[in-house]
Design an enzyme around this catalytic site. Structure first.
Site, PDB file in Angstrom:
ATOM      1  N   LYS A 191       0.867  -1.169   0.000  1.00 40.95           N
ATOM      2  CA  LYS A 191       0.000   0.000   0.000  1.00 40.95           C
ATOM      3  C   LYS A 191       0.908   1.224   0.000  1.00 40.95           C
ATOM      4  CE  LYS A 191      -1.751   3.011   2.075  1.00 40.95           C
ATOM      5  NZ  LYS A 191      -1.803   4.512   1.812  1.00 40.95           N
ATOM      6  N   GLU A 248      10.396   1.833  10.371  1.00 40.88           N
ATOM      7  CA  GLU A 248      11.435   2.863  10.281  1.00 40.88           C
ATOM      8  C   GLU A 248      10.734   4.199  10.156  1.00 40.88           C
ATOM      9  OE1 GLU A 248      14.416   2.441  11.022  1.00 40.88           O
ATOM     10  OE2 GLU A 248      14.424   0.250  10.994  1.00 40.88           O
ATOM     11  N   CYS A 264      14.004  11.291   6.015  1.00 37.78           N
ATOM     12  CA  CYS A 264      14.082  10.962   7.441  1.00 37.78           C
ATOM     13  C   CYS A 264      15.506  11.103   7.958  1.00 37.78           C
ATOM     14  CB  CYS A 264      13.548   9.554   7.697  1.00 37.78           C
ATOM     15  SG  CYS A 264      14.357   8.272   6.726  1.00 37.78           S
ATOM     16  N   GLU A 285      10.866  16.835  14.433  1.00 37.43           N
ATOM     17  CA  GLU A 285      11.145  16.672  13.013  1.00 37.43           C
ATOM     18  C   GLU A 285      10.305  17.662  12.207  1.00 37.43           C
ATOM     19  OE1 GLU A 285      11.810  12.987   9.973  1.00 37.43           O
ATOM     20  OE2 GLU A 285       9.950  12.961  11.138  1.00 37.43           O
TER      21      GLU A 285
END
Length: 481
Positions: A174, A249, A283, A382
């Site tokens: 997906k 992750e 990331c 972040e």
């Protein structure tokens, strides 16, 4: 405008909902790129069921034969590299150079795991009995569910799909709804390469509907997820409720320590590349520069020069492309406002340019804040945009404390000519990837990748042999004769 179907049991098919959603070019949001299926939980169920039905057949295919199909799929991607590069730029916003590099990485990943498939097998051990053979077998885990993000929309699906298939698992993927096209292209390549029906399935649609249905499906044995920490923790909880194997992750708040022995101009080049490359939407992006006080002012001047020299615009012509969506842009601009309110100094950028080549695209300037404190949100959270926080420290011990003083632990770097500092950094950094005199971004495909703390479930690593470890399970055999 193309309308892209789901791929279930070897067939391209519409969702039972009859609905579609559109993706747009983030450099020109009025330009629709493609329409995809607005799938339902029933569509997800059909995809997983098709995978489960194909499980035994695909696992029984000899590993070198599975590898040959992966090699052929990689060849198809290589042949279509120019087309796929343009597709990625139009749907995700990367520059042509960045998109082309990502497509090549997907090609390399498929070719790598095509060869690694030949090494699968097991080990022979010495038995304590005189008439006993003792050995292990590596077997596929079974039915896998892969949930992939928009920021590396061909590389990350590749590094999940290729090892899963090489090890003999069946897959339902997906992809993220902001940029599903490159994942579709991988499935098209596998279909052209002759993969058996059901071994790979793709369903598009909202994560809360399709993603949750796939992750929670009773016939799924393993789940691999890459995305935000907030969603990743939910995925982990859902997957482990019924004891599925799971890897997640997630995000990062990656530091680059700039020591007083570093060449400041070179350090600014490295930090700028890690902070502003791919529009900061990685990331592993270097979002914090932690700089020794003796070179702090010089570094701030140098990094401002780098940021202001970057030409922003559509990815087919300029140095840095747009953010992927209006929501991502607004989030980045919100963090810029917060940093100002908290007292950080805006040293470069900070605005969303418009007019001319920018049109109504989701552009933001490369942004540098100096005088950032360790407790500022800009130093802790972040951002996922081209925003760099520069923090001043009085030496190595202070720098490593600041670097580790976050909830994330994905990638970290030090720029130094001091061998002792470099080795102490490797020992003390709380990150899954430690780099010396390199930017925080950029990964080799044949070594493990993953983070610590809130950057990862800390269960299984991705890429290299570690990527195969997640998708295999060992059986020990005792054979008396």
């Amino acid at each position: 405008m193309p309308s892209i179907q789901n791929y279930i049991d070897g067939e391209w098919t519409d969702s039972e909902s009859g609905d579609t959603f559109e993706t747009v070019n983030p450099a020109a949001p009025s330009e629709v790129v493609a329409a995809y299926q607005e799938s339902t939980a029933s569509d997800a169920d059909a995809a997983v069921a098709a995978a489960a039905d194909a499980e035994t057949g695909w696992a029984s295919v000899p590993a070198p034969e599975r590898g040959a199909i992966l090699k052929a799929a990689g060849d198809v991607l290589a042949e279509r590299k120019s087309e796929l590069t343009s597709q990625l730029t139009r749907e995700e916003g990367k520059t042509h150079a960045e998109a082309g590099g990502e497509v090549q990485r997907a090609v390399d990943i498929f070719h790598y795991y095509a060869q690694k498939a030949r090494d699968l097998g097991g080990t022979v051990k010495s038995s304590s009995g005189r008439r006993t053979n003792l050995y292990t077998r590596e077997e596929p885990v079974g039915v896998t569910a892969l949930i992939t993000p928009w920021n590396y929309p061909i590389a990350i699906p590749a590094w999940k799909i290729a090892p899963a298939l090489a090890a003999g698992n069946v897959v339902t993927i997906k992809p993220a709804s902001l940029a599903p096209g490159p994942a579709v292209s991988i499935v098209e390549a596998l279909d052209e390469a002759g993969i058996p029906d059901g071994a790979i399935n793709l369903v598009t649609g909202p994560g809360k509907t399709v993603g949750n249905a796939v992750i929670g499906h009773g016939r799924v044995d393993a789940v691999s997820f890459t995305g935000s920490s907030a969603v990743g923790h939910q995925v982990y909880d859902l997957a482990t409720d019924d004891s599925k194997r799971v890897q997640t992750e997630m995000g990062g708040k990656n530091p680059t320590i700039v020591a007083d022995s570093a060449d400041v101009e070179e350090a600014a080049d490295i930090v700028a590349s890690g902070a502003f490359g791919v529009t900061g939407q990685a990331c592993t992006a270097g979002s914090r520069a932690i700089v020794y006080e003796d070179v702090y002012d010089e570094f701030v001047d140098a990094i401002v020069d780098r940021a202001t020299a970057i030409e922003v615009g559509p990815g087919d012509e300029y140095d840095m492309g747009p953010q992927v969506s209006e929501d991502e842009l607004e989030s980045t601009l919100g963090y810029i406002d917060v940093a100002k309110e908290e007292g950080a100094t805006l040293a470069a950028g900070g605005s969303a340019p418009d007019g001319g080549r920018f049109g109504d695209g989701y552009f933001v300037e490369p942004t540098v804040f100096s005088d950032v404190s360790v407790d500022h949100r800009l130093a802790q959270e972040e951002v996922f945009g081209p925003v760099l926080a520069v923090l001043e420290v009085d030496g190595f011990e202070d720098a490593i404390d600041v670097a580790n003083n976050v909830n994330y632990g994905l990638s970290a770097s030090i720029l130094t000519h001091d061998h002792t500092e470099a080795n102490c950094f490797v020992e003390e950094t709380e990150a899954g990837v430690a780099k010396i005199n390199e930017k925080t971004t950029g990964l080799e495909l044949h070594v493990p990748f993953g983070g610590f703390k809130s950057s990862s479930s800390e269960t299984w690593r991705e890429q290299g042999d570690a990527g195969l470890d997640f998708y295999t399970i060992e059986k020990t055999v005792y054979e008396n004769f």
